[in-house]
Design an enzyme around this catalytic site. Structure first.
Site, PDB file in Angstrom:
ATOM      1  N   ASP A   1       0.817  -1.221   0.000  1.00 46.70           N
ATOM      2  CA  ASP A   1       0.000   0.000   0.000  1.00 46.70           C
ATOM      3  C   ASP A   1       0.853   1.274   0.000  1.00 46.70           C
ATOM      4  O   ASP A   1       0.739   2.112   0.893  1.00 46.70           O
ATOM      5  CB  ASP A   1      -0.923   0.033   1.228  1.00 46.70           C
TER       6      ASP A   1
ATOM      7  N   GLU B   1     -11.769   0.310  -3.179  1.00 47.74           N
ATOM      8  CA  GLU B   1     -10.938   0.898  -2.128  1.00 47.74           C
ATOM      9  C   GLU B   1      -9.752   1.620  -2.764  1.00 47.74           C
ATOM     10  O   GLU B   1      -9.733   1.891  -3.958  1.00 47.74           O
ATOM     11  CB  GLU B   1     -10.437  -0.199  -1.187  1.00 47.74           C
TER      12      GLU B   1
END
Length: 522
Positions: A78, A263
């Protein structure tokens, strides 16, 4: 980043895993031909080495010319990035904390992650590991720390301030601040900056923040996730204007109509335009109103643009530009999280893939950050398709071996080498073991000077054997260390070295031996 309790999205991800190619497996086994780094100042030299014979564990980066993943001794995911003083700083979820807790047979369900990883580079292939941001200590009220997003701004006090937003589990997004890219970090709010207590935050999981400061110095924050309203339009992407202090909200929370949204919100600004990108979901694309734009593939990165971001009707779906890494055969299918950034006049996309699971002997879903160069049309705000690779980026400039370099700056390692924090915030040192370990840096420039001495700052009892170009034959120099305090030890180089741009290998051992800095002297 997905969270397991969101249900079928996560479950389907693990059902879609694919096997690595035979060629990649061979690379992981360390029995392939090693190729020296290509730089702007020199051509690669091929060297045959069976490094498995030399070291107990061999990273695939040590046996190839690959630049991905950025760090090969720790699981990271991420990513986000910010430039400062000629370096790009990358921050990531610390998947390794989960791996260490559950072991190689466990699963990456993220619940044990309470730290973020810091790293930086000025050439895109040699990365300096700056250690961890311990959110459990900084924000003990929070539950987890996932999916950071960072920005910076020169403030009235004359200092550059860094604003780091991250997912506090699935319940909200938190923020940390610092006047240095490596900390120390502080928690200015003692609570989430966005969660369901904020009016307009009507999504189940207001996480995965994406931050931006526009051309007028105004901050913006995107976030979102959770149960979908409909498959085609989940209605879970949100944006809000930040206050001048970057830790308060200065507008109503607005919707972004992102098709098949899942997301991983990210935000950029180019040519007067807000660029919002996100990860799509795994659902079948049963509805698609565009005739001139292809349906986005499962769990890829798509983008939208707007001139007035708080107006829901202003957002225009543009296209998808980064497929799932599993679709590109870079590890198995996984969730998808990216950040688009510009560094030294080039655009890059940073993302994660399951590069190192075989190296660590696990199939638990642990990820690593990689980077690709991407050609972006700023004038028309067009982002083309880019693929995940093992090769990664090229080296921007050669490394200077005649200035002080950090032992935690690496392009490849062996022995699943460990580092620990010593001294100033953001400084790490390589920690020795009884067996041999190797640190490698790529593309060091010996084309103008020939070194006569090598020196290193060390502590404890151990040895460092230094090789240039390859690990064959005697070491260029061997440093024997035996001291209880930190000391800089220097030794004359007796072996000959030719002029050129070469890799440097540091082979070191010694239980509890610490290796901090090094440089060559001419």
């Amino acid at each position: 980043m997905s969270i397991r309790f969101l249900g079928k999205i996560k479950k389907s991800m693990f059902r879609k895993k694919v096997l690595l190619s035979t060629a990649v497996v061979m690379a992981f086994m360390g029995s392939i031909e090693s190729t020296e780094a290509q730089t702007n100042a020199g051509k690669p030299k091929k060297v045959k080495e069976n490094l498995v014979e030399k070291f107990a564990n061999v990273s695939p980066k040590l046996t190839s010319n690959n630049a991905n993943p950025l760090l090969d001794f720790i699981f990271t995911a991420d990513p986000t990035a910010v430039e400062y003083n000629g370096r790009i700083y990358v921050y990531a979820t610390n998947d390794h904390q989960q791996y260490e807790k559950v072991g190689k047979d466990g699963k990456n369900s993220y619940e044990h992650i309470r730290t973020l990883v810091m790293m930086s580079s000025d050439d895109m292939v040699n990365w300096t590991y700056h250690g961890l941001i311990n959110t459990a200590e900084l924000a003990p009220w929070s539950s987890n720390s996932w999916a950071p997003s960072i920005t910076s701004r020169l403030e009235a006090d004359g200092k550059t301030h860094f604003y780091l937003y991250y997912s506090n589990g699935g319940v909200g997004s938190a923020v940390l601040t610092s006047t240095s890219p490596v900390g120390p970090w502080t928690d200015p709010l003692g609570k989430n900056i966005v969660d369901r207590s904020i009016p307009g935050v009507d999504v189940d999981a207001p996480f995965d923040p994406g931050v931006l400061i526009d051309d007028k110095g105004i901050g913006w924050l995107t976030f979102g996730g959770g149960s979908a309203k409909t498959k085609y339009m989940p209605d879970n992407a949100r944006i809000v204007k930040l206050g001048p202090d970057m830790i308060s909200l200065a507008s109503n929370v607005a919707k972004i109509p992102a098709p098949y949204y899942n997301e991983a919100s990210d935000l950029n600004f180019m040519n007067g335009t807000w660029v919002y990108s996100y990860c799509t979901n795994w659902d079948e694309r049963t509805e698609w109103p565009y005739n001139n734009i292809a349906k986005p593939t499962a769990c890829n990165i798509s983008y939208m643009t707007s001139k007035t971001p708080l107006d829901v009707d202003s957002w225009k779906y543009r296209d998808n530009y980064f497929k799932n890494t599993g679709d590109d055969n870079v590890g198995p299918m996984t969730n998808n999280h990216t950040h688009l950034f510009k560094f030294k006049e080039k655009y890059y996309i940073t993302y994660h893939a399951m590069y190192l699971q075989d190296y660590f002997g696990t199939k638990g879903g642990f990820r690593n950050v990689g980077i690709e160069e991407i050609e972006v049309d700023e004038a028309n705000v067009n982002i083309p398709m880019v693929k995940a690779t093992f090769e990664g980026t090229s080296q921007l400039t050669p490394l200077n071996p005649f200035v002080l370099q950090q032992a935690e700056t690496t392009a490849g390692t062996s022995g699943q080498v460990q580092f620990e924090a010593v001294g100033n915030v953001g400084n790490m040192v390589a920690k020795g073991k009884a067996d041999k370990q190797c640190l490698m840096v790529r593309g060091a420039d010996f084309s103008k000077q020939i070194p006569v001495n090598f020196e290193a700052r060390v502590k404890g009892k151990g040895t460092i054997d230094v090789y240039v170009n390859n690990l064959k034959g005697p070491a260029l120099v061997s440093l024997v260390c035996n001291g209880k305090e930190w000391a800089t030890i220097s030794k004359k180089i007796k072996q000959k070295i030719g002029k050129g741009v070469e890799n440097i290998y540091f082979v070191f051992n010694g239980e509890d031996f610490l290796f901090d800095e090094w440089k060559f002297i001419y």
